[in-house]
Design an enzyme around this catalytic site. Structure first.
Site, PDB file in Angstrom:
ATOM      1  N   ASN A  94       0.875  -1.167   0.000  1.00  0.00           N
ATOM      2  CA  ASN A  94       0.000   0.000   0.000  1.00  0.00           C
ATOM      3  C   ASN A  94       0.916   1.220   0.000  1.00  0.00           C
ATOM      4  OD1 ASN A  94      -1.760   2.059   0.448  1.00  0.00           O
ATOM      5  ND2 ASN A  94      -2.397   1.410   2.508  1.00  0.00           N
TER       6      ASN A  94
ATOM      7  N   LYS B  48       0.155   4.266  -0.256  1.00  0.00           N
ATOM      8  CA  LYS B  48      -0.444   5.481   0.327  1.00  0.00           C
ATOM      9  C   LYS B  48      -0.161   6.675  -0.586  1.00  0.00           C
ATOM     10  CE  LYS B  48      -0.079   3.253   4.772  1.00  0.00           C
ATOM     11  NZ  LYS B  48       0.081   3.342   6.219  1.00  0.00           N
TER      12      LYS B  48
ATOM     13  N   HIS C 225      -9.462   1.641   5.117  1.00  0.00           N
ATOM     14  CA  HIS C 225      -8.163   1.809   5.793  1.00  0.00           C
ATOM     15  C   HIS C 225      -8.335   2.803   6.942  1.00  0.00           C
ATOM     16  CE1 HIS C 225      -3.986   2.725   6.564  1.00  0.00           C
ATOM     17  NE2 HIS C 225      -3.681   1.623   5.908  1.00  0.00           N
TER      18      HIS C 225
ATOM     19  N   GLU D 264      -6.580   5.151   7.882  1.00  0.00           N
ATOM     20  CA  GLU D 264      -6.299   6.547   7.521  1.00  0.00           C
ATOM     21  C   GLU D 264      -7.508   7.186   6.848  1.00  0.00           C
ATOM     22  OE1 GLU D 264      -2.688   5.581   5.456  1.00  0.00           O
ATOM     23  OE2 GLU D 264      -1.765   5.072   7.370  1.00  0.00           O
TER      24      GLU D 264
ATOM     25  N   GLU E 136      -5.321  -4.388  10.801  1.00  0.00           N
ATOM     26  CA  GLU E 136      -4.257  -3.401  10.981  1.00  0.00           C
ATOM     27  C   GLU E 136      -4.507  -2.628  12.276  1.00  0.00           C
ATOM     28  OE1 GLU E 136      -2.305  -2.421   6.924  1.00  0.00           O
ATOM     29  OE2 GLU E 136      -3.967  -1.048   7.207  1.00  0.00           O
TER      30      GLU E 136
ATOM     31  N   GLY F 149       2.897   2.442  10.777  1.00  0.00           N
ATOM     32  CA  GLY F 149       3.886   3.494  10.595  1.00  0.00           C
ATOM     33  C   GLY F 149       4.635   3.873  11.865  1.00  0.00           C
TER      34      GLY F 149
ATOM     35  N   SER G  86       3.734  -1.986  10.433  1.00  0.00           N
ATOM     36  CA  SER G  86       5.178  -2.074  10.656  1.00  0.00           C
ATOM     37  C   SER G  86       5.787  -3.409  10.241  1.00  0.00           C
ATOM     38  CB  SER G  86       5.521  -1.740  12.121  1.00  0.00           C
ATOM     39  OG  SER G  86       5.135  -0.422  12.419  1.00  0.00           O
TER      40      SER G  86
END
Ligand code: 13P
Length: 248
Positions: A9, A11, A95, A97, A165, A171, A210
């Site tokens: 991904n 992003k 997701h 985000e 996730e 991250g 991660s």
């Protein structure tokens, strides 16, 4: 069970030329891989050129999002039928985000999954708890709500992949522990069984957060982990190839 699934991904990273340069380097490193599936989700802007560059390779074109209508006055949005037309096979929906920065609710995510499924697109449906939710012991409650609401009236389990996730692992360099992953994936599997029965055992459940070339092997040996969704470490072709080529 299908083969293991390893997805990049990207992003909001990479210009078109940077994306193509990655693909040029990456294809020869993974061309002989046949026992696992590889996906790359570039930005919408790079979808067409990356799609062309990976056509006829063992890499699948994925998208990071889709709107729930197929056309109309929705400035700035991209529809499932447009993605299908561009050669996309998998769409990441929900997701964290998107939930956090674009206020996507479980209801909106459900509409998006439904719209993608109707276009015969496979969906990578992301779920996961925040740090605060985990600290309050609400992880399973959150996962259950996300699954039930996100998959409401979705009757095609064969098109689904789930990505667990944990938001606090994305991250941050803080990967979930083996027991946290095992517990969450087994809980998710059971929830899917309640909705879809035995077919649920064929739904792949990916871990994301991660993932690196250093921890991939350990993660992939955990029960009910059928692949990974990789952010940061997927931006470098050498690192992502190492993840893809992890050894059993
Ligand atoms: P990182 O691999 O950078 O933690 O990102 C994970 C992720 O969000 C993939 O969708």
């Amino acid at each position: 069970m299908y083969s293991k699934f390893i997805v990049a991904n990207w992003k909001m990273h990479k210009t078109i030329s940077e994306a193509l340069s990655f693909i040029d380097d990456f294809i020869p490193m993974v061309k002989d891989i046949k026992d696992r599936e590889i996906g790359i989700a570039p930005t919408f802007l790079c979808i067409a050129s990356v799609g062309k560059a990976i056509k006829d390779t063992n890499i699948k074109l994925c998208a990071q999002n889709a709107f729930y209508e197929n056309k109309g006055a929705y400035t700035g949005e991209i529809s499932p039928s447009m993605l299908k037309d561009a050669g996309v096979e998998y769409v990441i929906i929900g997701h964290s985000e998107r939930r956090k920065y674009f206020n996507e609710t479980d209801e909106v995510i459900n509409k998006k999954i439904d719209a993608c499924v109707k276009e015969d697109l496979n969906v990578i449906f992301c779920i996961g708890e925040t740090l605060e939710e985990r600290q309050k012991d609400k992880t399973t409650e959150i996962l259950k709500t996300q699954i039930i609401k996100g998959l409401d009236k979705i009757n095609s389990p064969e098109t689904l992949t789930i990505a667990y996730e944990p938001v606090w692992a994305i991250g941050t360099g803080v990967v979930a522990t083996e027991s946290q992953i095992a517990e969450a994936h087994s809980f998710i599997r059971n929830q899917l069984r309640e909705i879809y029965g035995k077919v649920a055992d064929k739904i792949r459940i990916l871990y994301g957060g991660s993932v690196t070339p250093e921890n991939i092997k350990t993660i992939m040996t955990i029960d009910n982990v059928d692949g990974v969704l990789v952010g940061g470490a997927s931006l470098d072709p050498v690192k992502f190839a190492k993840i893809v080529k992890y050894e059993f």
